[in-house]
Scaffold this motif. Structure first.
Motif, PDB file in Angstrom:
ATOM      1  N   ASP A  26      48.306  -8.400  14.115  1.00 50.63           N
ATOM      2  CA  ASP A  26      48.270  -7.535  12.940  1.00 50.63           C
ATOM      3  C   ASP A  26      48.510  -8.324  11.659  1.00 50.63           C
ATOM      4  OD1 ASP A  26      47.942  -5.572  14.813  1.00 50.63           O
ATOM      5  OD2 ASP A  26      49.552  -4.282  14.064  1.00 50.63           O
ATOM      6  N   SER A  45      45.395 -10.223  10.605  1.00 52.95           N
ATOM      7  CA  SER A  45      44.363  -9.287  10.143  1.00 52.95           C
ATOM      8  C   SER A  45      44.650  -8.801   8.735  1.00 52.95           C
ATOM      9  CB  SER A  45      44.277  -8.085  11.091  1.00 52.95           C
ATOM     10  OG  SER A  45      43.939  -8.484  12.396  1.00 52.95           O
ATOM     11  N   ILE A  46      45.899  -8.455   8.493  1.00 58.66           N
ATOM     12  CA  ILE A  46      46.289  -7.957   7.171  1.00 58.66           C
ATOM     13  C   ILE A  46      46.215  -9.073   6.127  1.00 58.66           C
ATOM     14  CG2 ILE A  46      48.215  -7.004   5.842  1.00 58.66           C
ATOM     15  CD1 ILE A  46      49.029  -5.548   8.497  1.00 58.66           C
ATOM     16  N   GLY A  90      42.871  -9.712   4.957  1.00 58.91           N
ATOM     17  CA  GLY A  90      42.328  -8.605   4.185  1.00 58.91           C
ATOM     18  C   GLY A  90      41.201  -7.862   4.873  1.00 58.91           C
ATOM     19  N   ALA A  98      41.676  -5.657   7.499  1.00 58.07           N
ATOM     20  CA  ALA A  98      42.118  -4.347   7.978  1.00 58.07           C
ATOM     21  C   ALA A  98      43.557  -4.109   7.544  1.00 58.07           C
ATOM     22  CB  ALA A  98      42.008  -4.258   9.502  1.00 58.07           C
ATOM     23  N   SER A  99      43.881  -2.850   7.290  1.00 57.29           N
ATOM     24  CA  SER A  99      45.257  -2.479   6.978  1.00 57.29           C
ATOM     25  C   SER A  99      45.989  -2.129   8.270  1.00 57.29           C
ATOM     26  CB  SER A  99      45.273  -1.266   6.042  1.00 57.29           C
ATOM     27  OG  SER A  99      44.778  -0.112   6.719  1.00 57.29           O
ATOM     28  N   LYS A 100      47.294  -1.944   8.180  1.00 64.01           N
ATOM     29  CA  LYS A 100      48.072  -1.536   9.357  1.00 64.01           C
ATOM     30  C   LYS A 100      47.560  -0.191   9.872  1.00 64.01           C
ATOM     31  CE  LYS A 100      51.597  -1.775  12.253  1.00 64.01           C
ATOM     32  NZ  LYS A 100      51.418  -0.507  12.984  1.00 64.01           N
ATOM     33  N   GLU A 101      47.223   0.717   8.959  1.00 60.32           N
ATOM     34  CA  GLU A 101      46.709   2.023   9.360  1.00 60.32           C
ATOM     35  C   GLU A 101      45.353   1.880  10.066  1.00 60.32           C
ATOM     36  OE1 GLU A 101      47.849   1.227   6.352  1.00 60.32           O
ATOM     37  OE2 GLU A 101      49.738   2.381   6.355  1.00 60.32           O
ATOM     38  N   ASP A 102      44.505   0.985   9.544  1.00 55.45           N
ATOM     39  CA  ASP A 102      43.211   0.731  10.188  1.00 55.45           C
ATOM     40  C   ASP A 102      43.410   0.228  11.616  1.00 55.45           C
ATOM     41  OD1 ASP A 102      41.840   1.402   7.866  1.00 55.45           O
ATOM     42  OD2 ASP A 102      41.591  -0.682   7.215  1.00 55.45           O
ATOM     43  N   ASP A 132      45.941   0.591  13.631  1.00 57.71           N
ATOM     44  CA  ASP A 132      46.438   1.667  14.506  1.00 57.71           C
ATOM     45  C   ASP A 132      45.296   2.594  14.917  1.00 57.71           C
ATOM     46  OD1 ASP A 132      49.005   0.672  14.309  1.00 57.71           O
ATOM     47  OD2 ASP A 132      49.644   2.098  12.768  1.00 57.71           O
ATOM     48  N   THR A 133      44.396   2.883  13.970  1.00 57.36           N
ATOM     49  CA  THR A 133      43.247   3.742  14.280  1.00 57.36           C
ATOM     50  C   THR A 133      42.314   3.069  15.274  1.00 57.36           C
ATOM     51  OG1 THR A 133      43.343   4.794  12.097  1.00 57.36           O
ATOM     52  CG2 THR A 133      41.263   4.951  13.288  1.00 57.36           C
ATOM     53  N   LYS A 169      33.168   1.311   8.548  1.00 57.43           N
ATOM     54  CA  LYS A 169      33.573   2.437   7.703  1.00 57.43           C
ATOM     55  C   LYS A 169      32.358   3.021   7.002  1.00 57.43           C
ATOM     56  CE  LYS A 169      38.337   0.979   6.743  1.00 57.43           C
ATOM     57  NZ  LYS A 169      39.351   0.699   5.690  1.00 57.43           N
TER      58      LYS A 169
END
Length: 254
Positions: A137, A140-141, A144, A146-150, A152-153, A185
């Motif tokens: 994670d 990835s963050i 840039g 994906a976000s943490k929310e991305d 998790d999804t 997206k």
């Protein structure tokens, strides 16, 4: 449907070409017969592979849609040609492993063919230049992508895909060993399953014999020179024939 020619070409991958559709939020995906391995270093043309993969992918995507997983698929216009939603693809390969085999046992001390319970989710950075390295994670963050929310999804959706596909393949006598999926997206920022799901992106074993029914046959054949191209296509056709109903064949003119 817009013509698939060079002026409309948006992207050409190892086995598919993506063209701009008539509508700005649609694309046309051409499934080619190219078969590759080793980050594209090995490449061959295998007749009917694009045809087979496009239909298998459409069948799987339709099944996932019926179970609440939104996919890129709009319609399979004809075998090899898919109309799809235009997505901004996330450069992450999400790999779901139900059984330990392949690269995971070369990199970590897992026992070959040992089941993962729960399934193991692995994320790789999709970039041939860097040979698709494994992500966490934080990386990835930091990149840039994906976000943490991305993230998790992606995990939540991957597990749902695995649940649906496991049953789908179990019902036709095939073990879903592992698979790779990609997401993108849409214009509203919704994360949607894209790319393809086929024997190119799954590891599939016959439930009785444990015979391989996927791209691994091609990879091993190129390494060992003991498997010919006909055996690879025969395996893909076996998945195709087990998966499709008479209704599917009539719908797609097969």
């Amino acid at each position: 449907m817009i013509k698939m020619d060079s002026k409309n070409l948006l992207y050409e991958g190892k086995a598919k070409s993506v063209f701009q559709g008539e509508n700005p939020d649609e694309v046309i995906i051409d499934f080619r017969d190219d078969m590759t391995a080793g980050d594209g270093a090995i490449k061959e043309n295998m007749g009917q592979k694009g045809y087979i993969n496009s239909v298998i992918c459409a069948k799987i995507f339709e099944t996932l849609e019926s179970e609440g997983v939104e996919t890129q698929l709009i319609e399979l216009c004809k075998p090899c040609v898919m109309k799809a939603k235009k997505l901004d693809m996330i450069p992450i390969e999400v790999i779901v492993r139900n059984i330990a085999t392949g690269s995971i046992i070369r990199k970590f001390p897992f026992e070959d063919k040992a089941p993962f319970n729960p399934p193991l989710i692995q994320m790789d950075f999709k970039d041939d230049e860097f040979h698709d390295p494994m992500l966490n994670d934080a990386i990835s963050i930091a990149l840039g992508i994906a976000s943490k929310e991305d993230l998790d999804t992606l995990r939540e959706l991957a597990l749902k895909v695995n649940e649906v596909m496991n049953k789908m393949f179990k019902d036709i006598g095939i073990i879903l060993v592992d698979f790779k999926i990609e997401f993108g997206k849409d214009n509203d920022g919704n994360i949607i399953l894209g790319d393809e799901i086929s024997p190119d992106s799954c590891r599939l074993w016959d439930a009785e014999t444990l015979d391989m029914l996927d791209k691994e046959l091609f990879r091993q054949g190129k390494d060992d020179e003991v498997i010919d191209d006909d055996e690879v296509i025969d395996a893909y056709e076996e998945v195709f024939n087990r998966l499709l109903t008479e209704e599917d064949k009539e719908k797609w003119g097969i």
